[in-house]
Design a protein around this motif. Structure first.
Motif, short mmCIF file in Angstrom:
data_model
loop_
_atom_site.label_atom_id
_atom_site.label_comp_id
_atom_site.label_asym_id
_atom_site.label_seq_id
_atom_site.Cartn_x
_atom_site.Cartn_y
_atom_site.Cartn_z
N GLY A 6 0.67 -1.25 -0.17
CA GLY A 6 -0.09 0.08 -0.05
C GLY A 6 0.72 1.18 -0.16
O GLY A 6 2.10 1.10 0.37
N VAL A 7 0.17 2.42 -0.41
CA VAL A 7 0.89 3.60 -0.37
C VAL A 7 -0.27 4.72 0.08
O VAL A 7 -1.14 4.62 -0.34
N GLU A 8 0.19 5.45 0.98
CA GLU A 8 -0.64 6.54 1.50
C GLU A 8 -1.95 6.03 2.03
O GLU A 8 -3.01 6.42 1.51
N GLY A 9 -1.87 4.91 2.60
CA GLY A 9 -2.98 4.33 3.13
C GLY A 9 -3.83 3.61 2.35
O GLY A 9 -4.91 3.02 2.74
N HIS A 12 -4.37 0.11 -0.10
CA HIS A 12 -3.94 -0.92 -0.47
C HIS A 12 -3.90 -1.19 -1.94
O HIS A 12 -5.01 -1.13 -2.40
N LEU A 13 -2.92 -1.13 -2.72
CA LEU A 13 -2.78 -1.77 -4.22
C LEU A 13 -3.04 -3.22 -4.39
O LEU A 13 -3.39 -3.59 -5.40
N VAL A 14 -2.24 -3.79 -3.45
CA VAL A 14 -2.45 -5.32 -3.27
C VAL A 14 -3.04 -5.58 -1.88
O VAL A 14 -2.31 -5.25 -1.02
N ASP A 15 -3.86 -6.45 -1.80
CA ASP A 15 -4.54 -6.65 -0.26
C ASP A 15 -4.63 -7.97 -0.22
O ASP A 15 -5.63 -8.69 -0.45
N ASP A 16 -3.64 -8.72 0.63
CA ASP A 16 -3.87 -10.15 1.11
C ASP A 16 -3.95 -11.12 0.00
O ASP A 16 -4.83 -11.97 0.04
N VAL A 17 -3.05 -11.16 -0.84
CA VAL A 17 -3.02 -11.95 -2.10
C VAL A 17 -2.14 -13.18 -2.09
O VAL A 17 -0.99 -12.94 -1.47
N ALA A 49 11.02 -5.76 -7.25
CA ALA A 49 11.09 -4.42 -7.40
C ALA A 49 10.34 -3.40 -6.27
O ALA A 49 10.74 -2.48 -5.98
N LEU A 50 9.38 -4.11 -5.61
CA LEU A 50 8.72 -3.69 -4.59
C LEU A 50 8.70 -4.55 -3.36
O LEU A 50 8.84 -5.80 -3.50
N ARG A 51 8.89 -4.11 -2.30
CA ARG A 51 8.71 -5.00 -0.99
C ARG A 51 7.42 -5.02 -0.41
O ARG A 51 7.00 -3.85 -0.11
N PRO A 52 6.82 -6.03 -0.42
CA PRO A 52 5.43 -6.12 0.16
C PRO A 52 5.27 -5.58 1.64
O PRO A 52 6.37 -5.71 2.59
N THR A 53 4.37 -4.71 2.23
CA THR A 53 4.05 -4.44 3.46
C THR A 53 3.90 -5.70 4.32
O THR A 53 3.93 -5.59 5.39
#
Length: 257
Positions: A12-15, A17-22, A52-56
């Motif tokens: 997620g960014v700025e609160g 979720h772009l990817v949510d519990d996948v 390229a991105l680290r999951p939150t």
């Protein structure tokens, strides 16, 4: 044996979720497709998978090894990526771009060997761009750059290939050739696709994303239904079984006024 497992991935960014519990899996030698409308999280999910991105939250395992614990070079020896739009900013030849796929297997001072040169030559021929080998990469069309990046992935000799819309900018012939090539690599493949008919034909299993979450998964014939297309894409469609291929075929219906 090469098995990919992404467990409970969120980003997620700025609160938001772009990817949510996948959670997704790709078994050894399987070609798995991600489909969904624009903004559904396909590209973000792929970037989390290849580093390229680290999951939150969550983790990505390749044969049980956590990919985000590995260094970039170790990860690149096992995963090759083909991004959605190849960057055209560096003044290198196509041959040099493709040869970069050997970098994860070398120390930084090592020169290319005859074996490396042979791999590059074979990859260029396999994607049909031998005649472009000495052209500058920025001078290529979008489709030509895409094929060069697939060739780079080939010489990398990975066990997992991650592709983001690999058929972007390609003529129909090369869409079919690239996806056939990917299936014939013998690798485990994870790819995002926009075209549902291509996804149905070339993928063993599909995950449908909507608003960053998986809303359906399974074999194409299980996933691609008129109800799902109406719910996720907001379109009316007829889904039938193609008499030759035996795969689902989606025909979109005009919007009534």
């Amino acid at each position: 044996m090469t098995t990919l497992t992404a467990e409970g991935l969120s980003y997620g960014v700025e609160g938001r979720h772009l990817v949510d519990d996948v959670t997704i899996t790709a078994a050894d030698g399987e070609t798995v497709g991600l489909v969904g409308p624009n903004g559904s999280g396909k590209t973000t999910l792929l970037r989390c998978v290849y580093g390229a991105l680290r999951p939150t939250r969550g983790r990505v395992l390749l044969d049980g090894d956590d990919l985000h614990v590995m260094g970039p070079k170790a990860r690149a020896r096992r995963i090759a990526t083909v991004p959605q739009d190849g960057q055209a900013g560096f003044e290198l030849t196509v041959r040099e771009i493709v040869a970069m796929g050997r970098s994860p297997h070398k120390r930084f001072w090592e020169q290319d060997t005859d074996a490396d040169t042979d791999l590059v030559r074979a990859a260029l021929a396999r994607v049909g761009i031998t005649d472009l080998a000495d052209r500058s990469f920025p001078s290529l069309s979008g489709g030509e750059r895409q094929r060069a990046l697939v060739a780079r992935a080939l010489v990398q000799r990975p066990s997992l290939v991650v592709l983001d819309e690999p058929t972007n900018h390609l003529d129909i012939r090369y869409q079919l050739e690239i996806l056939s090539l990917v299936r014939d690599l013998g690798t485990t493949n994870l790819l995002a696709l926009h075209d549902l008919n291509l996804a149905a034909y070339y993928c063993d299993r599909l995950y449908v994303l909507d608003s960053g979450r998986v809303v359906a998964s399974g074999a194409p014939e299980e996933v691609l239904t008129a109800d799902l297309l109406r719910t996720v894409y907001g379109v009316s469609a007829e889904v039938s079984t193609h008499p030759t291929t035996g795969t689902p075929t989606v025909v979109y219906l005009p919007v009534s006024t």
